[in-house]
Write a protein that holds these residues in place. Structure first.
Motif, PDB file in Angstrom:
ATOM      1  N   PRO A  94       0.568  -1.076   0.028  1.00  0.00           N
ATOM      2  CA  PRO A  94      -0.002   0.006  -0.042  1.00  0.00           C
ATOM      3  C   PRO A  94       0.793   1.197  -0.158  1.00  0.00           C
ATOM      4  O   PRO A  94       1.902   1.203   0.373  1.00  0.00           O
ATOM      5  N   SER A  95       0.355   2.179  -0.602  1.00  0.00           N
ATOM      6  CA  SER A  95       1.138   3.597  -0.569  1.00  0.00           C
ATOM      7  C   SER A  95       1.215   4.216   0.925  1.00  0.00           C
ATOM      8  O   SER A  95       0.648   3.872   1.741  1.00  0.00           O
ATOM      9  N   GLN A  96       2.313   4.796   0.743  1.00  0.00           N
ATOM     10  CA  GLN A  96       2.455   5.442   2.216  1.00  0.00           C
ATOM     11  C   GLN A  96       1.624   6.701   2.162  1.00  0.00           C
ATOM     12  O   GLN A  96       1.056   7.218   1.223  1.00  0.00           O
ATOM     13  N   GLU A  97       1.544   7.364   3.467  1.00  0.00           N
ATOM     14  CA  GLU A  97       0.857   8.897   3.491  1.00  0.00           C
ATOM     15  C   GLU A  97       1.659   9.784   3.575  1.00  0.00           C
ATOM     16  O   GLU A  97       2.557   9.736   4.366  1.00  0.00           O
ATOM     17  N   ILE A  98       1.584  10.702   2.692  1.00  0.00           N
ATOM     18  CA  ILE A  98       2.509  11.882   2.950  1.00  0.00           C
ATOM     19  C   ILE A  98       1.659  12.784   3.183  1.00  0.00           C
ATOM     20  O   ILE A  98       0.554  13.349   2.735  1.00  0.00           O
TER      21      ILE A  98
END
Length: 140
Positions: A94-98
């Protein structure tokens, strides 16, 4: 702040937590935002990832007075590769949260961003990398 809804263009810059080869690198982006009852939602496409993802990154956050805070999530995980010459994309993670924060001043938003990347290395150990930078955008 009632004219937030619409297209915004801007840029983000890689900060001092990145390898020297990436520090100061500027990437342009375009956001399509909707603003309602203090909350913002939308999408983002940037020059570093637009050729790799079939969908844009998702934006969600809020604006209070002149302060903005939002999270950007790509369709899946991406990170600078070990050779420092590009970005690796991992659909299975899953994508990281920026996390973007900033202020609205003189017709532009300007602020800072940070990211924590958690992933498994080739030995199966969990690793964490912290990244940071600055950003700005103005309405089209």
């Amino acid at each position: 702040m009632d004219k937030i809804t619409g297209k915004w263009i801007g840029e983000y810059m890689y900060g001092n937590l990145y390898p020297k080869e990436w520090q100061g690198k500027v990437v342009t982006f375009e956001l399509d935002l909707t603003f309602s009852e203090g909350k913002i939602t939308g999408t983002c496409v940037d020059d570093d990832t637009k050729d790799h993802f079939s969908e844009p990154a998702i934006i969600s956050g809020f604006i209070r007075d002149n302060y903005i805070n939002f999270i950007k999530k790509y369709p899946y995980f991406n990170q600078i590769n070990e050779d420092l010459n590009g970005i690796d994309f991992k659909q299975e993670q899953p994508s990281q949260e920026i996390n973007y924060t900033g202020r609205f001043e003189n017709g532009i938003f300007i602020g800072d961003w940070e990211i924590i990347s958690t992933y498994k290395d080739s030995f199966g150990r969990t690793q964490k990398d912290l990244g940071n930078g600055s950003w700005s955008m103005h309405k089209l």
